[in-house]
Design a protein around this motif. Structure first.
Motif, PDB file in Angstrom:
ATOM      1  N   GLY A 132      14.870  13.035   8.493  1.00  0.00           N
ATOM      2  CA  GLY A 132      15.684  12.072   9.208  1.00  0.00           C
ATOM      3  C   GLY A 132      17.154  12.375   9.289  1.00  0.00           C
ATOM      4  O   GLY A 132      17.763  12.241  10.348  1.00  0.00           O
ATOM      5  N   HIS A 133      17.801  12.814   8.198  1.00  0.00           N
ATOM      6  CA  HIS A 133      19.249  12.881   8.136  1.00  0.00           C
ATOM      7  C   HIS A 133      19.692  14.263   7.655  1.00  0.00           C
ATOM      8  O   HIS A 133      18.934  14.996   7.006  1.00  0.00           O
ATOM      9  CB  HIS A 133      19.788  11.806   7.196  1.00  0.00           C
ATOM     10  N   THR A 134      20.928  14.560   7.953  1.00  0.00           N
ATOM     11  CA  THR A 134      21.500  15.845   7.547  1.00  0.00           C
ATOM     12  C   THR A 134      22.094  15.785   6.144  1.00  0.00           C
ATOM     13  O   THR A 134      22.260  16.827   5.518  1.00  0.00           O
ATOM     14  CB  THR A 134      22.595  16.261   8.545  1.00  0.00           C
ATOM     15  N   ASP A 192       0.805  -1.214   0.000  1.00  0.00           N
ATOM     16  CA  ASP A 192       0.000   0.000   0.000  1.00  0.00           C
ATOM     17  C   ASP A 192       0.840   1.267   0.000  1.00  0.00           C
ATOM     18  O   ASP A 192       0.370   2.311  -0.469  1.00  0.00           O
ATOM     19  CB  ASP A 192      -0.931   0.019   1.216  1.00  0.00           C
ATOM     20  N   LEU A 193       2.054   1.203   0.537  1.00  0.00           N
ATOM     21  CA  LEU A 193       2.903   2.383   0.627  1.00  0.00           C
ATOM     22  C   LEU A 193       4.177   2.171  -0.176  1.00  0.00           C
ATOM     23  O   LEU A 193       4.670   1.048  -0.315  1.00  0.00           O
ATOM     24  CB  LEU A 193       3.254   2.695   2.083  1.00  0.00           C
ATOM     25  N   LEU A 194       4.703   3.268  -0.666  1.00  0.00           N
ATOM     26  CA  LEU A 194       5.973   3.284  -1.381  1.00  0.00           C
ATOM     27  C   LEU A 194       6.876   4.296  -0.686  1.00  0.00           C
ATOM     28  O   LEU A 194       6.460   5.435  -0.435  1.00  0.00           O
ATOM     29  CB  LEU A 194       5.756   3.667  -2.841  1.00  0.00           C
ATOM     30  N   MET A 195       8.099   3.896  -0.384  1.00  0.00           N
ATOM     31  CA  MET A 195       9.022   4.744   0.365  1.00  0.00           C
ATOM     32  C   MET A 195      10.295   4.940  -0.437  1.00  0.00           C
ATOM     33  O   MET A 195      10.785   4.024  -1.111  1.00  0.00           O
ATOM     34  CB  MET A 195       9.345   4.098   1.718  1.00  0.00           C
ATOM     35  N   THR A 196      10.854   6.129  -0.359  1.00  0.00           N
ATOM     36  CA  THR A 196      12.097   6.453  -1.047  1.00  0.00           C
ATOM     37  C   THR A 196      12.876   7.464  -0.229  1.00  0.00           C
ATOM     38  O   THR A 196      12.294   8.230   0.561  1.00  0.00           O
ATOM     39  CB  THR A 196      11.815   7.024  -2.451  1.00  0.00           C
ATOM     40  N   GLY A 197      14.192   7.442  -0.390  1.00  0.00           N
ATOM     41  CA  GLY A 197      15.040   8.445   0.227  1.00  0.00           C
ATOM     42  C   GLY A 197      15.134   9.674  -0.656  1.00  0.00           C
ATOM     43  O   GLY A 197      14.516   9.770  -1.718  1.00  0.00           O
ATOM     44  N   SER A 198      15.970  10.606  -0.218  1.00  0.00           N
ATOM     45  CA  SER A 198      16.119  11.849  -0.955  1.00  0.00           C
ATOM     46  C   SER A 198      17.520  12.397  -0.733  1.00  0.00           C
ATOM     47  O   SER A 198      18.159  12.121   0.294  1.00  0.00           O
ATOM     48  CB  SER A 198      15.061  12.881  -0.522  1.00  0.00           C
ATOM     49  N   ALA A 199      18.004  13.166  -1.703  1.00  0.00           N
ATOM     50  CA  ALA A 199      19.349  13.738  -1.601  1.00  0.00           C
ATOM     51  C   ALA A 199      19.450  14.796  -0.515  1.00  0.00           C
ATOM     52  O   ALA A 199      20.570  15.101  -0.071  1.00  0.00           O
ATOM     53  CB  ALA A 199      19.756  14.329  -2.952  1.00  0.00           C
ATOM     54  N   ASP A 200      18.355  15.352  -0.072  1.00  0.00           N
ATOM     55  CA  ASP A 200      18.380  16.352   0.994  1.00  0.00           C
ATOM     56  C   ASP A 200      18.176  15.748   2.374  1.00  0.00           C
ATOM     57  O   ASP A 200      17.975  16.494   3.346  1.00  0.00           O
ATOM     58  CB  ASP A 200      17.331  17.433   0.732  1.00  0.00           C
ATOM     59  N   GLY A 201      18.204  14.424   2.522  1.00  0.00           N
ATOM     60  CA  GLY A 201      18.095  13.770   3.809  1.00  0.00           C
ATOM     61  C   GLY A 201      16.696  13.380   4.219  1.00  0.00           C
ATOM     62  O   GLY A 201      16.517  12.750   5.273  1.00  0.00           O
ATOM     63  N   ARG A 202      15.699  13.679   3.423  1.00  0.00           N
ATOM     64  CA  ARG A 202      14.324  13.357   3.793  1.00  0.00           C
ATOM     65  C   ARG A 202      13.975  11.924   3.416  1.00  0.00           C
ATOM     66  O   ARG A 202      14.640  11.280   2.606  1.00  0.00           O
ATOM     67  CB  ARG A 202      13.342  14.312   3.112  1.00  0.00           C
ATOM     68  N   ILE A 203      12.892  11.431   4.025  1.00  0.00           N
ATOM     69  CA  ILE A 203      12.287  10.144   3.680  1.00  0.00           C
ATOM     70  C   ILE A 203      10.841  10.431   3.304  1.00  0.00           C
ATOM     71  O   ILE A 203      10.066  10.976   4.107  1.00  0.00           O
ATOM     72  CB  ILE A 203      12.354   9.153   4.855  1.00  0.00           C
ATOM     73  N   LEU A 204      10.474  10.067   2.072  1.00  0.00           N
ATOM     74  CA  LEU A 204       9.137  10.355   1.573  1.00  0.00           C
ATOM     75  C   LEU A 204       8.361   9.062   1.391  1.00  0.00           C
ATOM     76  O   LEU A 204       8.899   8.062   0.896  1.00  0.00           O
ATOM     77  CB  LEU A 204       9.194  11.105   0.246  1.00  0.00           C
TER      78      LEU A 204
END
Length: 532
Positions: free
Chosen positions: A501-503, A474-486
């Motif tokens: 989440g991250h710096t 039901d959910l799809l998760m991905t990281g990001s170059a700016d440290g976020r989790i979407l």
């Protein structure tokens, strides 16, 4: 001239009397009085013969005196001192009647009478000797035969002595390279670094996971808070993965650019259990084996390692001709794996023979990710080809058995795809693109892309940003170059939640396979976080 040497029989001309049982010609009389030709048998072997006066006497204690010509006329009782007749020993009723000692080929002086009635239990060979592991070629024992009997020889130079756990704990506490210095103590008997508490990775079931094992997976919930902030890597962390065995899914694997692999207890304790230092360069990719007992890793040192989880011993080591950036186990045959990297060729290894069994070559410079489809009969590879005429090389579908290309007209946009993931319930897969969006494709031929559904909002910017679907899909998760989790809704492609989440760049994310509201993430700053 008279001789100066006097012999014992010089003053006696009478012929000596033969002993009882011996004739004058050296013949032997048996129990019935019959005379047999031959050399007289020594007395100590005839004293217990059947029918003789000393039948049943234990002759191993019988002292014999030298017989001379001068004392042969004396009575035998004066020349030999016989011990008392010992009571007869009876065998247990369950055992068959034991043969007499004189019927055995072994001299009676070496076997007590009481011990001869009982058979020594035959020792099992497996109980005395345990074979060495197959990967330890120097520690194999050698069995040699001498005089019809086999003897076991061990090479002592390759046997590592066992160190008790109590001594290892005390040695770890007394060393200067403890937790305060950031370097974990090494255990030479295991070939890897142990945590400060010397925790064992013995199979156990976490108390947090046990209630969820017998019940079906519930609806995935979006986590809100950070439960554990795992620090210990000295470089960027490239990937994280939960143990695929559900009962041991409290273990989390991480691979880092600091040349190490770490296994964490990321559910109950939130600390590192074991550190593996097998590579000499950065570890780019690592995967659990489907059985959960081994770890497959590859890196920039051109080597491929299959390591035992408990002992840290390398079970398999392969030397490649390129830097490895991605690898996957075959979903059906776990003795096979496929790896790619800075090369135009993808190679399939067989751990049983330790060789490359297949090669998949394309006109590319680097393989970014690999994804198996159709239960292992096909797999996809994403490459770094991004030129105008690269539509036939960005994502390629291969036949695993024949090494033939099934399709090379899958993705027609001028973006590379650093990671691929498969949906757990529907025949579709997703590709992370450097266009800052996730593309959806069909997982069956002709692998058409869905142009009406696109997941946007995160940033890639050249990082190998990972993506994954929840166990229920039901959910799809991905990281990001700016440290976020979407997190996105899979069916609606709408934004669900963003976690700060991250710096630095978040390059790895994964859902827990059992707990519905737990996920882990890793970043370029060297940290691993567990969300609940």
């Amino acid at each position: 001239m008279a001789s100066l040497v006097a012999y014992d029989d010089s003053d006696s001309d009478a012929e000596p009397e033969p002993l009882e049982g011996l004739s004058a010609a050296g013949q032997v009389k048996d129990a019935c009085g019959a005379v047999t030709e031959g050399t007289p048998e020594p007395i100590k072997h005839r004293l217990g013969a059947p029918g003789s006066l000393w039948e049943g006497v234990a002759t191993h204690r019988l002292p014999l005196l030298p017989l001379g010509r001068s004392d042969q006329r004396a009575c035998p009782s004066q020349r030999l001192q016989w011990p008392r007749k010992e009571p007869a020993v009876t065998c247990p009723p369950r055992e068959p009647p034991c043969p007499a000692l004189w019927t055995s080929h072994t001299p009676t002086g070496h076997v007590p009478l009481a011990a001869a009635c009982f058979k020594e239990p035959k020792r099992s060979w497996e109980a005395c000797y345990r074979p060495e592991p197959a990967f330890c070629t120097q520690g194999k024992s050698e069995v040699t035969e001498r005089n019809g009997s086999s003897s076991l020889k061990r090479r002592q130079d390759c046997v590592i002595p066992y160190t008790p756990k109590r001594l290892r704990v005390s040695a770890a506490k007394g060393t200067d390279t403890g937790a305060g210095s950031g370097v974990e103590p090494q255990d030479p008997s295991l070939g890897c670094a142990l945590g400060p508490a010397q925790s064992r990775l013995a199979p156990r079931v976490s108390e947090s996971i046990r209630p969820h094992l017998d019940s079906p997976y519930q609806e995935t919930k979006v986590p809100r808070n950070v439960r554990f902030h795992l620090q210990g890597h000295g470089g960027p962390v490239n990937c994280v993965q939960w143990c695929p065995v559900l009962a041991h899914s409290h273990l989390l694997l991480s691979a880092s650019m600091d040349k190490t692999l770490k296994v964490w207890d990321a559910v109950d304790l939130g600390r590192c259990l074991r550190t593996y230092t097998l590579h000499t360069e950065a570890v780019r990719a690592a995967r659990w084996s489907p059985c959960g007992q081994r770890i497959l890793s590859g890196g920039f040192d051109f080597t491929l390692h299959l390591t035992d989880l408990e002992t840290g011993t390398p079970v398999f080591r392969g030397q490649s001709d390129f830097r490895i950036t991605t690898l996957k186990f075959h979903p059906k045959d776990h003795n096979l794996c496929v790896c790619g990297g800075f090369s135009s060729e993808i190679k399939a290894w067989d751990f049983r023979i330790g060789k490359v069994v297949r090669g998949y070559k394309a006109a590319v410079q680097q393989t970014l990710d690999i994804l198996f489809l159709q239960e292992g009969s096909e797999f996809l590879s994403s490459t770094d080809a991004s030129s105008r005429d690269s539509a036939d090389r960005t994502i390629i579908a291969w036949d695993f058995r024949t090494s033939a290309k099934i399709s090379n007209q899958i993705f027609h946009e001028r973006y590379t795809c650093p990671s691929l993931t498969l949906h757990p319930r529907e025949p579709v897969f997703l590709a992370q693109t450097n266009g800052n969006y996730l593309a959806l494709f069909s997982a069956v031929w002709p692998y058409r892309m869905c142009r009406r559904r696109r997941y946007e909002g995160h940033k890639v910017e050249g990082y190998s940003v990972g993506c994954e679907c929840s166990p229920d899909g039901d959910l799809l998760m991905t990281g990001s170059a700016d440290g976020r989790i979407l997190l996105y809704g899979f069916r609606t492609a709408s934004w669900a939640r963003t976690l700060q989440g991250h710096t630095q760049a978040c390059v790895g994310v994964t859902f827990h396979p059992v707990l519905p509201s737990v996920l882990a993430s890793c970043s370029w700053d060297g940290d691993v976080k567990v969300w609940h």
